[in-house]
Scaffold this active site. Structure first.
Site, PDB file in Angstrom:
ATOM      1  N   HIS A 113     -12.273  78.669  -5.663  1.00  0.00           N
ATOM      2  CA  HIS A 113     -11.563  78.142  -4.481  1.00  0.00           C
ATOM      3  C   HIS A 113     -11.731  79.070  -3.276  1.00  0.00           C
ATOM      4  CE1 HIS A 113      -9.437  75.462  -7.345  1.00  0.00           C
ATOM      5  NE2 HIS A 113      -9.458  76.541  -8.105  1.00  0.00           N
ATOM      6  N   SER A 157     -27.840  86.122  19.939  1.00  0.00           N
ATOM      7  CA  SER A 157     -27.227  85.115  20.791  1.00  0.00           C
ATOM      8  C   SER A 157     -27.723  85.307  22.210  1.00  0.00           C
ATOM      9  CB  SER A 157     -25.707  85.278  20.747  1.00  0.00           C
ATOM     10  OG  SER A 157     -25.121  84.713  21.904  1.00  0.00           O
ATOM     11  N   LYS A 175     -24.267  89.906  18.849  1.00  0.00           N
ATOM     12  CA  LYS A 175     -24.391  89.050  17.670  1.00  0.00           C
ATOM     13  C   LYS A 175     -25.691  89.186  16.900  1.00  0.00           C
ATOM     14  CE  LYS A 175     -22.259  85.737  16.729  1.00  0.00           C
ATOM     15  NZ  LYS A 175     -22.061  84.294  16.773  1.00  0.00           N
ATOM     16  N   GLU A 207     -28.473  79.698   7.326  1.00  0.00           N
ATOM     17  CA  GLU A 207     -27.883  78.434   7.805  1.00  0.00           C
ATOM     18  C   GLU A 207     -28.870  77.282   7.642  1.00  0.00           C
ATOM     19  OE1 GLU A 207     -25.399  79.175  11.640  1.00  0.00           O
ATOM     20  OE2 GLU A 207     -26.799  80.827  11.426  1.00  0.00           O
TER      21      GLU A 207
END
Ligand code: ARG
Length: 470
Positions: free
Chosen positions: A161, A282, A288, A295
């Site tokens: 979970h 970024s 970043k 992804e």
């Protein structure tokens, strides 16, 4: 030049051509179409349609074309390469052949239809694509095993979970994905058996009218056997559905891997850091470092599932036998295999350069009361029934939470208020190392169990063992 002009008074509308022509994507079947044509030329020559001399000339010209497409697979798209304005790759090959050997080239299509031809080409293509995916899967598997070997002593939190659950070895996590990829290899290997069957000789739908030795023809083209029903042979695309379904399951596995890697590389987890070579920045926020590759492992699953759905939807309502709808089988297959290939090839790039922050992993392994189950097991060893032990430990955890302490930081007297069976040896029994050592069974995260698992997985994908049936 169309292959079917005789019956027609006027030429096709420009938009119809755009709609109907498939060369712009099926040019990718070029080498398969020529290989299949060489097989067919031999088959009709055995049937007495071509003389030995004609066969030699045809084969030489086809081999010449094959060499051309091997150096320049996009040649059919260039207008000056012959087959001007061809409708599809089959028309292109035929007119390029006629350009080379004149009217002899017009004999090749005797007894054959584009229906059995395209089904054969696509099976040849799929067979190669499966072999390539299997090789890429083995490489990705090897990277997971190498990561497991590097991190075989690194403890990390395991989750259910997405809540900290029990400590596991980082290697155990990596090998979970290795097991998934091994099953993907098995799935592709299995579907390859049903891909590798030869429909050539099925004609348009009813079988060829010439005495074709279909067993020999299948063998010549490296197929295991010929198909056994001509209606099915020209219209069956199960082999595409099955291959796409193996691709979709594999993409789902890679997507889960991507998701774990995205989470683990976040500042909130901080377990891993990607190499600069597989991350991006970024345009606005200078600080970043984004896990784009991970992804995309997740993101590519969507289009691959889409390809499977598209193909199944295309075939579900088709009457026997061939229908032009089947032309829509190719782009989903090509797209899914292209993108699965990219994803699979990214896995080693990401994992071989991955930095694992061992101290952070270990801190997470120790936090979150991940030894609570071990405390319950300890009480069981002292004769407390498990259900009661579970209840008691739940209460100690609540107490420890309120006190802001870990279980092992509680004084024994505190522990005994909830767990009367706890004795002096309790603290020794709930260390993380003891917890891992307790899980030495097959499939568990114990150090020795994981060492065996690494050895087993390494043997599975060791270079040279790739051909072994999983
Ligand atoms: N381009 C077609 C396809 O991909 C080839 C088969 C055409 N057959 C036909 N009967 N028109 O399916």
């Amino acid at each position: 030049m169309a292959l079917w002009g005789g019956r027609f008074e006027s030429g096709p509308d420009a938009l119809f051509r755009l709609y109907n022509d498939s060369l712009r994507f099926d040019y990718r079947l070029g080498t398969q179409d020529i290989t299949g044509s060489i097989g067919w030329a031999r088959a009709i020559s055995r049937a007495g349609v071509l003389s030995a001399d004609e066969l030699t000339k045809l084969e030489a010209a086809l081999n010449d074309l094959l060499a051309m497409l091997k150096t320049d697979p996009q040649a059919p798209l260039a207008v000056e390469a012959g087959g001007q304005g061809a409708e599809d790759i089959h028309s292109w090959v035929e007119s390029a052949l006629i350009d080379r050997v004149g009217s002899l080239g017009k004999k090749l299509h005797t007894g054959r239809s584009r229906n059995d031809q395209v089904a054969t080409d696509l099976r040849l293509w799929t067979r190669d694509a499966i072999d390539e995916r299997i090789a890429e899967l083995f490489a990705a598997h090897r990277s997971l095993v190498a990561l497991a070997a590097r991190e075989k002593s690194t403890m990390v939190s395991g989750y259910t979970h997405l809540q900290r659950a029990q400590p596991v070895l980082f290697a155990h996590w990596a090998l979970a994905y290795a097991d998934m990829l091994a099953r993907d290899i098995a799935r592709f290997t299995d579907s390859r058996k049903r891909v590798n069957v030869c429909p050539l000789g099925s004609g348009a739908l009813a079988g060829s009218a010439y005495q074709i030795d279909r067993v020999q023809l299948a063998k010549d083209l490296g197929f295991d056997s010929p198909t056994t029903n001509s209606l099915d042979g020209v219209s069956d695309r199960d082999f595409v559905a099955e291959t796409l379904s193996a691709a979709a399951v594999c993409a789902a596995h890679l997507s889960r891997l991507g998701e774990d890697l995205v989470l683990y590389s976040s500042q909130e987890f901080g377990f891993i850091e990607f190499d600069d070579s597989v991350a991006s920045g970024s345009s606005l926020m200078p600080q970043k470092k984004n896990p784009d590759a991970a992804e995309l492992l997740r993101g590519k699953a969507g289009r691959i599932f889409g390809s499977l759905t598209a193909l199944l939807t295309t075939i579900k309502g088709l009457p026997l036998a061939y229908n032009k709808d089947l032309q829509e089988d190719k782009e989903p297959l090509f797209d899914a295999m292209d993108h699965l290939s990219l994803s699979l090839r990214m896995v080693p790039k990401m994992l071989d350069t991955l930095k694992v922050r061992r101290e952070v992993c270990e801190r997470a392994a120790k936090g979150g009361y991940s030894n609570a189950t071990d405390l319950a097991d300890y009480l069981v060893s002292k004769g407390v029934p498990f259900r009661e032990a579970h209840e008691q430990v739940g209460a100690v955890v609540r107490h420890a939470l309120a006190a802001g302490k870990a279980l092992e930081e509680l004084p024994l007297a505190d522990m005994q208020r909830f767990c009367s069976a706890a004795a002096n040896d309790v603290f020794d029994r709930i260390t993380i190392t003891r917890g891992l050592a307790a899980r030495e069974l097959l499939g568990g995260t114990g150090t020795k169990a994981v060492e065996h698992a690494i050895a087993r997985a390494a043997a599975f994908s060791a270079p040279g063992s790739d051909h072994i049936q999983p």
